[in-house]
Design an enzyme around this catalytic site. Sequence first.
Site, PDB file in Angstrom:
ATOM      1  N   LYS A 197       9.276 -17.053  -9.976  1.00 40.87           N
ATOM      2  CA  LYS A 197       8.545 -15.928 -10.564  1.00 40.87           C
ATOM      3  C   LYS A 197       7.387 -16.452 -11.426  1.00 40.87           C
ATOM      4  CE  LYS A 197       9.106 -12.051 -13.652  1.00 40.87           C
ATOM      5  NZ  LYS A 197       9.715 -11.702 -14.910  1.00 40.87           N
TER       6      LYS A 197
ATOM      7  N   ASN B 114       0.858  -1.194   0.000  1.00 40.34           N
ATOM      8  CA  ASN B 114       0.000   0.000   0.000  1.00 40.34           C
ATOM      9  C   ASN B 114       0.891   1.240   0.000  1.00 40.34           C
ATOM     10  OD1 ASN B 114       0.436   0.884   2.868  1.00 40.34           O
ATOM     11  ND2 ASN B 114      -0.420  -1.149   3.248  1.00 40.34           N
TER      12      ASN B 114
ATOM     13  N   PHE C 235      -5.012   3.732  14.528  1.00 37.65           N
ATOM     14  CA  PHE C 235      -5.265   4.704  13.471  1.00 37.65           C
ATOM     15  C   PHE C 235      -6.430   4.198  12.637  1.00 37.65           C
ATOM     16  CE2 PHE C 235      -2.122   8.157  13.068  1.00 37.65           C
ATOM     17  CZ  PHE C 235      -1.398   7.887  14.210  1.00 37.65           C
TER      18      PHE C 235
ATOM     19  N   LYS D 139     -12.109  -2.722  18.699  1.00 37.41           N
ATOM     20  CA  LYS D 139     -10.729  -3.173  18.950  1.00 37.41           C
ATOM     21  C   LYS D 139     -10.292  -2.885  20.384  1.00 37.41           C
ATOM     22  CE  LYS D 139      -9.570  -2.651  14.056  1.00 37.41           C
ATOM     23  NZ  LYS D 139      -8.522  -2.825  13.071  1.00 37.41           N
TER      24      LYS D 139
ATOM     25  N   LYS E  43     -14.253   1.267  15.158  1.00 38.44           N
ATOM     26  CA  LYS E  43     -12.960   0.588  15.346  1.00 38.44           C
ATOM     27  C   LYS E  43     -12.472   0.762  16.791  1.00 38.44           C
ATOM     28  CE  LYS E  43     -11.597   0.985  10.531  1.00 38.44           C
ATOM     29  NZ  LYS E  43     -10.831   1.685   9.510  1.00 38.44           N
TER      30      LYS E  43
ATOM     31  N   ASP F 249      -4.836  -6.221   4.994  1.00 40.07           N
ATOM     32  CA  ASP F 249      -5.967  -7.010   5.505  1.00 40.07           C
ATOM     33  C   ASP F 249      -6.024  -8.383   4.850  1.00 40.07           C
ATOM     34  OD1 ASP F 249      -6.874  -5.049   7.243  1.00 40.07           O
ATOM     35  OD2 ASP F 249      -8.020  -4.030   5.676  1.00 40.07           O
TER      36      ASP F 249
HETATM   37  N1  CTP Z   1      -4.650  -3.083  11.981  1.00 35.97           N
HETATM   38  C1  CTP Z   1      -4.023  -4.163  12.567  1.00 35.97           C
HETATM   39  N2  CTP Z   1      -3.975  -5.355  11.938  1.00 35.97           N
HETATM   40  C2  CTP Z   1      -4.551  -5.522  10.735  1.00 35.97           C
HETATM   41  C3  CTP Z   1      -5.213  -4.432  10.128  1.00 35.97           C
HETATM   42  C4  CTP Z   1      -5.237  -3.208  10.786  1.00 35.97           C
HETATM   43  O1  CTP Z   1      -3.493  -4.001  13.676  1.00 35.97           O
HETATM   44  N3  CTP Z   1      -4.483  -6.719  10.160  1.00 35.97           N
HETATM   45  C5  CTP Z   1      -4.677  -1.790  12.707  1.00 35.97           C
HETATM   46  C6  CTP Z   1      -4.029  -0.628  11.966  1.00 35.97           C
HETATM   47  O2  CTP Z   1      -2.655  -0.542  12.286  1.00 35.97           O
HETATM   48  C7  CTP Z   1      -4.807   0.573  12.494  1.00 35.97           C
HETATM   49  C8  CTP Z   1      -6.178   0.000  12.782  1.00 35.97           C
HETATM   50  O3  CTP Z   1      -6.034  -1.422  12.864  1.00 35.97           O
HETATM   51  O4  CTP Z   1      -4.273   1.052  13.699  1.00 35.97           O
HETATM   52  C9  CTP Z   1      -7.216   0.321  11.742  1.00 35.97           C
HETATM   53  O5  CTP Z   1      -6.739   0.000  10.466  1.00 35.97           O
HETATM   54  P1  CTP Z   1      -7.574   0.341   9.171  1.00 35.97           P
HETATM   55  O6  CTP Z   1      -6.836  -0.137   7.959  1.00 35.97           O
HETATM   56  O7  CTP Z   1      -8.035   1.764   9.217  1.00 35.97           O
HETATM   57  O8  CTP Z   1      -8.892  -0.504   9.384  1.00 35.97           O
HETATM   58  P2  CTP Z   1      -9.220  -2.028   9.323  1.00 35.97           P
HETATM   59  O9  CTP Z   1      -9.464  -2.505  10.707  1.00 35.97           O
HETATM   60  O10 CTP Z   1      -8.194  -2.775   8.543  1.00 35.97           O
HETATM   61  O11 CTP Z   1     -10.617  -1.996   8.554  1.00 35.97           O
HETATM   62  P3  CTP Z   1     -10.938  -1.422   7.072  1.00 35.97           P
HETATM   63  O12 CTP Z   1      -9.715  -1.664   6.243  1.00 35.97           O
HETATM   64  O13 CTP Z   1     -12.108  -2.239   6.647  1.00 35.97           O
HETATM   65  O14 CTP Z   1     -11.280   0.033   7.224  1.00 35.97           O
END
Ligand code: CTP
Length: 399
Positions: A288, A209, A322, A340, A336, A278
């Site tokens: 490859k 990303n 975040f 969480k 969240k 995710d």
């Molecule tokens: N996070 C995490 N582990 C993951 C995904 C996210 O610890 N596998 C944490 C990120 O570091 C951040 C928070 O969860 O502090 C929210 O991440 P974000 O990408 O905004 O949200 P998601 O929970 O992944 O949900 P979505 O992508 O559906 O918005």
Amino acid sequence: MSIKDKTIILGITGGIAAYKAAELTRLLIKAGAKVHIIMTRGAAEFVTPLTFQTLSKNPVHTDLFSLCQEADVGHISLADRADLFVIAPATANIIGKIANGIANDLLTTSVMATKAPVLLAPAMNCNMYENPIVQENMEKLKKYGYCFIDSETGELACGYEGKGRMAEPSDILEEMETILSPKDLKGERILVTAGPTCEAIDPVRFIGNRSSGKMGYALAKMALRRGAGVTLISGPSSLKPPRGVKFISVESAEEMRKAVITNLRDATTVVMAAAVADYTPVKVAFSKIKKSKEPLSLELAKTLDILSEIGQKKSKRLLIGFAAETENLVANAKKKLKEKNLDLIVANNLKEPGAGFGVDTNIVTIMDKNGSVEELPKMSKEDVAWIVLDRMAGLCSRI
Ligand code: CTP
């Protein structure tokens, strides 16, 4: 919070690293400091006072007995006005003189007279650096509360290879910022995650990303300045880890998860600023993947949510997450925060210019578990980090 508007006395002594003091002066001026420079005669042999006068926009002081300079400022008044006194480069000679109470020129007299903190950036030949007399002098000064930014190891101007190269100007500036910052987070041990994660597809490709790591690195840097112990777990990033962090480099979400769990025990606060993937490919191809006429589908499996996992076993630890959003910022971030089990969440709208991935600024809304919602204007990521740490400290004091 910073060096802005602070009065800095920069002492420059006679070593080849004097040219690097020009860059330090430029950085200090850029950071908004008021810089007054004292050069020894030796320093003026390497770089002219005019260079420093031009960069600092102030007259450069070179001679203790110059009637004009003394009438204008006076070495005692110069020493009195300092918020911080830095000597860069600091030769073995100046270190020896200060350590032995010798005050026979403007620089030694001023440094002797100041009540401000003094930072020395040693620069000398490696054999001189190792000389037990120099070492003893440095130890003695440290005992008296003088601060040092250690020399680096590498190629020296004299042709030798070893320790004695002056620290980089940007590192000296950071050390100065640290000395001037309040130490209100002393005793805190903060674990920060930063950057993206990369999920391998084959030996050469990955799913990633656009996170640069800037927000997480800024948090680590500001926490260090305020006296916290910091562990920084980072996905791939081009940024240099701040001096003084315990740095752990990872690639994938699973590696980041393992590193967080391993380092969790010690942490009083966890800040998950990383953009963790995710989803990850179910299989990583050993070789490859060659292109073919057929479309390619990748099967992806969900990664484990690190924050949720540590939210379930948080005990007294503070948890800060975040939320990267493109719509319904407050509602999504609040969800969240609750799901969480967080104490604080920092939400940003990735669609707003000047916020989110890659840029030096951010526009965030900070929400806490007590229902407060604080919208901040656009500011540097370092300023955002400072405020997040303020809110964190506020929550700590209420526990
Ligand atoms: N996070 C995490 N582990 C993951 C995904 C996210 O610890 N596998 C944490 C990120 O570091 C951040 C928070 O969860 O502090 C929210 O991440 P974000 O990408 O905004 O949200 P998601 O929970 O992944 O949900 P979505 O992508 O559906 O918005």
